[in-house]
Write a protein that holds these residues in place. Structure first.
Motif, PDB file in Angstrom:
ATOM      1  N   LEU A 167      50.012  41.841  47.220  1.00  0.00           N
ATOM      2  CA  LEU A 167      50.505  40.783  46.339  1.00  0.00           C
ATOM      3  C   LEU A 167      50.104  41.075  44.894  1.00  0.00           C
ATOM      4  N   TRP A 168      48.865  41.482  44.695  1.00  0.00           N
ATOM      5  CA  TRP A 168      48.388  41.726  43.326  1.00  0.00           C
ATOM      6  C   TRP A 168      48.937  43.033  42.743  1.00  0.00           C
ATOM      7  N   VAL A 169      49.207  44.011  43.637  1.00  0.00           N
ATOM      8  CA  VAL A 169      49.875  45.244  43.148  1.00  0.00           C
ATOM      9  C   VAL A 169      51.234  44.862  42.565  1.00  0.00           C
ATOM     10  N   ALA A 170      51.952  44.001  43.305  1.00  0.00           N
ATOM     11  CA  ALA A 170      53.274  43.559  42.828  1.00  0.00           C
ATOM     12  C   ALA A 170      53.143  42.774  41.524  1.00  0.00           C
ATOM     13  N   PHE A 171      52.183  41.863  41.480  1.00  0.00           N
ATOM     14  CA  PHE A 171      51.996  41.050  40.273  1.00  0.00           C
ATOM     15  C   PHE A 171      51.671  41.934  39.058  1.00  0.00           C
ATOM     16  N   ILE A 172      50.740  42.843  39.246  1.00  0.00           N
ATOM     17  CA  ILE A 172      50.216  43.597  38.099  1.00  0.00           C
ATOM     18  C   ILE A 172      51.208  44.666  37.613  1.00  0.00           C
ATOM     19  N   PHE A 173      51.813  45.389  38.546  1.00  0.00           N
ATOM     20  CA  PHE A 173      52.767  46.415  38.106  1.00  0.00           C
ATOM     21  C   PHE A 173      53.987  45.762  37.432  1.00  0.00           C
ATOM     22  N   ALA A 177      44.178  31.999  37.257  1.00  0.00           N
ATOM     23  CA  ALA A 177      43.037  32.641  36.584  1.00  0.00           C
ATOM     24  C   ALA A 177      43.237  34.155  36.477  1.00  0.00           C
ATOM     25  N   GLY A 178      43.712  34.771  37.558  1.00  0.00           N
ATOM     26  CA  GLY A 178      43.927  36.224  37.555  1.00  0.00           C
ATOM     27  C   GLY A 178      45.010  36.610  36.549  1.00  0.00           C
ATOM     28  N   ILE A 215      41.046  41.817  38.481  1.00  0.00           N
ATOM     29  CA  ILE A 215      42.023  42.062  39.558  1.00  0.00           C
ATOM     30  C   ILE A 215      41.296  42.139  40.910  1.00  0.00           C
ATOM     31  N   ILE A 216      40.186  42.866  40.930  1.00  0.00           N
ATOM     32  CA  ILE A 216      39.437  43.012  42.195  1.00  0.00           C
ATOM     33  C   ILE A 216      38.969  41.635  42.690  1.00  0.00           C
ATOM     34  N   VAL A 254      35.898  34.598  37.250  1.00  0.00           N
ATOM     35  CA  VAL A 254      37.196  35.070  36.726  1.00  0.00           C
ATOM     36  C   VAL A 254      37.588  34.224  35.510  1.00  0.00           C
ATOM     37  N   ALA A 255      37.419  32.915  35.629  1.00  0.00           N
ATOM     38  CA  ALA A 255      37.784  32.017  34.523  1.00  0.00           C
ATOM     39  C   ALA A 255      36.930  32.316  33.285  1.00  0.00           C
TER      40      ALA A 255
END
Lengths: 223, 238
Positions: A55-61, A137-138, A175-176, A202-203
């Motif tokens: 999910l985060w790979v998709a979000f970040i890329f 937050a991310g 991200i981690i 994170v915040a």
């Protein structure tokens, strides 16, 4: 705030007119989900392990595309230079760009998340609402840092490479932690004592990144 | 004594080992129209960037209306027109002007937009996307954008590049009217003829410094061409 709002309004108006960023981000993420879903035949348990990362790979890329696009538009026809010429605070320009990038990215995340649930056969539960602060937050951490670094990189010929080189090392803790937090929520078990302190961490990073970027943006606009 | 619109003292600029400007001394009075002539790479654009506060000089001092060019008050008095349009293709002409008007806190914005659109004869195209405009129309909108906040100082960086005859004529008329309104105008150009029509004073940048500072009335354009421009630029100008 008037300056930031004007920039936000202008960016959103252009995005809704062209849908360039959101569409490209959505299609790219869809591809990631489709490829991973059909390539690996794994048990549901293993899938739950890798889903947060996916999910985060998709979000970040996809987010990288949004960041690059946001300042590429400003570079066209010298608009970045015109911003430097305006009688406004650089911090307000940063705020406007940050808000537009963040809103566009959150909209894309909202649109892609149901696809993710369907592809990975995840159970809907009330606990999933905890993903809202996690994703928020991310994403804010990513865009607060990404906005200023994108403004730096846009002056160079290898904009995309430079943005990646500058952004990844700095944003990777956020991200981690966001992947870990997403894993805790999607795992379906009880949310442990680690969850909220990690979310607060994170915040806190978001606030630090945002404040530094807000203060430095005037210097970025100068030649 | 009136404060000069622009005062540069011993201004130099380098980019590492590359020298862009060397010991520039220049004073421009309010209401003056100055043409900055020179070959490609002579430092004309760098000079305008320093005056506009976008770039800082490596040494020397720059004052705009008696204060630092980077001051917000000074930025509000300034407008730049160059071959870059400073417009968003994906917005309409009206949306572009509304955006700039808000950024410059223009009073009575709606009325002001009507006035400038009328001046550049683009009222009938105000709802069209700028991406659909011709080069000449885009440049006319650029002018409208630049004069929207009624700047005291206009910096024009080779604004005639790529324009058709009609657009050039319109830009010249508009610059004349801005001059009559008492605006201070600095124009960089290769076009000696236009410079002579518009400005009363000129400087020539050569080898990154001012080689000549004179009045247009006392100038023989042929002499300037012979002395300072390459054969290619001479051909372009004639």
């Amino acid at each position: 705030m008037r300056t930031a709002f004007s920039i936000l309004q202008k960016d959103l108006r252009m995005e809704f007119r062209s849908k360039e960023s959101i569409l490209a981000m959505w299609i790219f993420s869809l591809l990631i989900f489709v490829i991973f879903n059909f390539t690996f035949e794994v048990s549901r348990l293993v899938m739950l392990e890798i889903a947060p990362g996916l999910l985060w790979v998709a979000f970040i890329f996809s987010g990288m595309f949004g960041l690059n696009h946001s300042f590429a538009v400003e570079k066209e026809d010298g608009n970045l230079r015109s911003m430097a010429l305006m009688p406004v605070d650089g911090g307000q320009i940063y705020l406007g760009k940050f808000l537009s990038v963040t809103i566009i990215m959150l909209m894309f995340e909202f649109l892609i998340f149901p696809i993710f649930i369907i592809f990975y056969d995840l159970q809907l539960s009330f606990q999933m609402f905890l993903l809202i602060p996690v994703i928020l937050a991310g994403t804010i951490g990513f865009t607060s840092l990404g906005t200023i670094l994108s403004a730096v990189a846009v002056h160079t010929r290898n904009q995309q490479i430079l943005l990646s080189l500058l952004l990844w090392p700095l944003v990777s803790p956020i991200i981690i932690w966001s992947v870990n937090l997403t894993g805790m929520v999607l795992g379906g078990g009880e949310i442990g004592a680690v969850f909220f302190p990690l979310l607060i961490r994170v915040a806190a990073f978001d606030v630090i990144f945002f404040t530094i970027a807000y203060m430095l943006f005037d210097f970025i606009l100068e030649d | 004594m009136a404060v000069p619109a622009l005062h540069l003292e011993k201004v130099s600029k380098d980019f590492g080992r590359i020298i862009a400007l060397r010991n520039i001394d220049l004073k421009v009075e309010p209401g003056e129209f100055l043409s900055i002539l020179g070959r490609n790479g002579a430092g004309k654009t760098t000079l305008l960037n320093i005056i506009s506060g976008v770039s800082r000089p490596s040494s020397g001092s720059v004052q705009l209306f008696g204060t630092d060019p980077g001051d917000r008050e000074n930025k509000a008095k300034l407008a730049v027109i160059s071959h870059e349009m400073f417009l968003y293709g994906n917005l309409t002409a009206l949306e572009n002007l509304e955006y700039y008007g808000r950024m410059y806190s223009v009073n009575d914005l709606e009325q002001r937009i009507k006035t400038v659109l009328h001046e550049v004869e683009l009222t009938h195209r105000r709802f069209d996307l700028v991406a659909a405009f011709s080069r000449g129309m885009t440049q006319r909108l650029t002018i409208a954008r630049a004069i929207l906040h009624q700047p005291s100082l206009l910096l024009l960086d080779e604004p005639f590049t790529g324009l058709d005859q009609q657009a050039i004529g319109m830009l010249i008329d508009l610059l004349k009217s801005q001059k009559e309104l008492g605006r201070t105008i600095l124009l960089t150009t290769h076009d000696l003829h236009t410079a002579k029509v518009l400005s009363e004073r000129y400087i020539i940048l050569e080898k990154h410094q001012i080689m000549q500072d004179g009045l247009m009335t006392e100038t023989n354009p042929d002499e300037i061409r012979k002395k300072y421009f390459s054969p290619l630029e001479k051909a372009e100008m004639s």
